[in-house]
Enzyme design. Structure first.
Site, PDB file in Angstrom:
ATOM      1  N   LYS A 140      63.014  15.220  65.041  1.00  0.00           N
ATOM      2  CA  LYS A 140      63.972  14.463  64.237  1.00  0.00           C
ATOM      3  C   LYS A 140      63.822  14.875  62.778  1.00  0.00           C
ATOM      4  CE  LYS A 140      65.824   9.954  65.399  1.00  0.00           C
ATOM      5  NZ  LYS A 140      66.803  10.213  66.446  1.00  0.00           N
TER       6      LYS A 140
ATOM      7  N   GLU B 126      73.926  17.701  73.270  1.00  0.00           N
ATOM      8  CA  GLU B 126      73.847  16.412  72.581  1.00  0.00           C
ATOM      9  C   GLU B 126      75.245  15.852  72.320  1.00  0.00           C
ATOM     10  OE1 GLU B 126      71.201  14.650  71.327  1.00  0.00           O
ATOM     11  OE2 GLU B 126      69.572  16.077  71.050  1.00  0.00           O
TER      12      GLU B 126
ATOM     13  N   ARG C 185      56.582  10.621  68.857  1.00  0.00           N
ATOM     14  CA  ARG C 185      57.619  11.592  68.514  1.00  0.00           C
ATOM     15  C   ARG C 185      57.588  11.932  67.022  1.00  0.00           C
ATOM     16  NH1 ARG C 185      63.481  10.015  70.414  1.00  0.00           N
ATOM     17  NH2 ARG C 185      63.389   8.767  68.519  1.00  0.00           N
TER      18      ARG C 185
HETATM   19  C1  LIG Z   1      67.438   9.924  67.615  1.00  0.00           C
HETATM   20  C2  LIG Z   1      68.296  10.840  68.429  1.00  0.00           C
HETATM   21  C3  LIG Z   1      68.621  10.583  69.777  1.00  0.00           C
HETATM   22  C4  LIG Z   1      68.259   9.303  70.455  1.00  0.00           C
HETATM   23  O1  LIG Z   1      66.906   9.114  70.651  1.00  0.00           O
HETATM   24  P1  LIG Z   1      66.380   7.646  70.993  1.00  0.00           P
HETATM   25  O2  LIG Z   1      64.911   7.803  71.075  1.00  0.00           O
HETATM   26  O3  LIG Z   1      66.964   7.255  72.295  1.00  0.00           O
HETATM   27  O4  LIG Z   1      66.819   6.777  69.888  1.00  0.00           O
HETATM   28  C5  LIG Z   1      69.343  11.534  70.467  1.00  0.00           C
HETATM   29  N1  LIG Z   1      69.759  12.676  69.882  1.00  0.00           N
HETATM   30  C6  LIG Z   1      69.496  12.946  68.586  1.00  0.00           C
HETATM   31  C7  LIG Z   1      69.974  14.219  68.006  1.00  0.00           C
HETATM   32  C8  LIG Z   1      68.756  12.032  67.834  1.00  0.00           C
HETATM   33  O5  LIG Z   1      68.511  12.278  66.553  1.00  0.00           O
END
Ligand SMILES: *Cc1c(COP(=O)(O)O)cnc(C)c1O
Length: 339
Positions: A184, A220, A83
């Protein structure tokens, strides 16, 4: 050095703690150097760094867990590596070879062994990041980059443990329809600070974002993904290109289908159809699985059936997921990497 730091583990929250060592590696002249551990938690970069002005940066979040047998393990670290590389591609930054990413995480966890909370007393949160650095002023990708990894012990992200908490649907967006919602990138979180503050000032734990195109579908829950549980215990979770693909969500989808034998649906979840769910929750590395009691939308509060206590499916998923992470339950192949 003492084998364990003096911390009251039961009072751990989710705040910065300076641990002993962090990892840094630099991209210069078209390649990554071999990287090193350092005790210095400050970095000195050019005031023209693209990370500072144009948000050319991204990050990851994962955890190390102390298992019931006293081992330390990482959960699906290869997924975080992949990712991070997706984020880097979207932001025109050089990717991190998967082995380098995993090696950096292992080095940081081993070097900070004494900060790893005892079994089920917390976890060691690991924060990898990539930033554009170097002298620059124009809107263009940097010529140098830094890849860093640090870690700190954490307790629960949303206070209240397994007590359901309430959220409010925001009028704001965290990402654009064809923007960077699925990676991210720091900019998404800068955009979320204000709506988050409005939600907290209103007495809610955080806000829920709708799809930026039509503002009708749930995307989200703050910085976590959403799931709902129907009357026949199907796990339903939204599908959209502007949702950050949560590894926790992919994991509970697998567990609900393959371990618990439930139906799993990844599809649209309409904000005005919340009555299709008996339970709801937020999931992510930091949030783990946090039950949602109610959601306010257009001035009206909707409570799920299980809003006083966690519902049975949410609890089953939590027990199974954390059981695997803490080495109490057998894990699917390649989910666990021993440190
Ligand atoms: C990091 C994140 C998540 C969760 O992802 P994981 O891989 O389960 O930690 C969900 N939504 C957002 C906006 C994030 O930044």
């Amino acid at each position: 050095m003492k084998t364990h730091v003096d911390i009251n583990w039961s009072e751990l929250g989710f705040s910065y703690i300076k641990t002993d060592f962090r990892y840094v590696s630099l991209w210069q002249d078209g390649k990554w150097d071999k990287g090193r551990l350092t005790e210095d938690n400050t970095i000195t970069i050019s005031d023209g760094s693209t990370a500072l002005h144009y948000g050319q940066q991204c990050f990851e979040g994962l955890k190390a867990y102390r298992t019931v047998n006293g081992k330390t393990v990482l959960f699906r670290v290869d997924r975080n590596a992949k990712r991070l590389n997706m984020s880097c591609r979207r932001l025109l930054m050089p990717g991190i070879p998967e082995e380098k990413f995993i090696d950096a995480c292992l080095k940081v966890v081993r070097a900070n062994e004494r900060w790893i909370p005892p079994h089920r007393m917390g976890t060691l949160y690991i924060r990898p990041y990539v930033i554009g650095i170097g002298d620059n002023i124009g809107v263009k990708p940097a010529s140098s980059y830094m890849f860093g990894v640090f870690c700190l012990p954490v307790g629960p992200y949303f206070k209240g443990g397994m007590k359901p908490v309430n959220f409010i649907i925001s009028d704001y967006d965290r990402a654009a329809p064809f923007g960077t919602g699925a990676v991210k990138a720091g900019g998404n979180y800068a955009a979320s600070l204000y709506p988050h503050k409005l939600a907290v000032d209103g007495g809610f734990t955080d806000c829920i974002y709708l799809d930026p195109m039509t503002h009708t579908k749930i995307e989200e829950v703050g910085a976590a993904n959403f799931f709902g549980i129907t009357g026949d215990q199907a796990l339903v979770t939204p599908k959209s290109d502007s949702i950050l693909p949560s590894i926790t969500k992919q994991s509970i989808m697998y567990l609900a289908g393959n371990y618990l034998g439930k139906r799993v649906e990844e599809r649209d979840v309409y904000a005005d159809r919340l009555d299709e769910f008996k339970e709801a929750g937020a999931c992510g590395t930091a949030a783990v699985i946090t039950p949602i009691g109610g959601i306010e939308y257009n001035g009206k509060m909707h409570f799920f059936d299980y809003h006083e206590e966690v519902g049975p499916m949410t609890k089953a998923l939590y027990d199974l997921l954390t059981g695997i992470q803490f080495g109490e339950e057998p894990a699917p192949d390649n989910w666990i990497l021993e440190v």
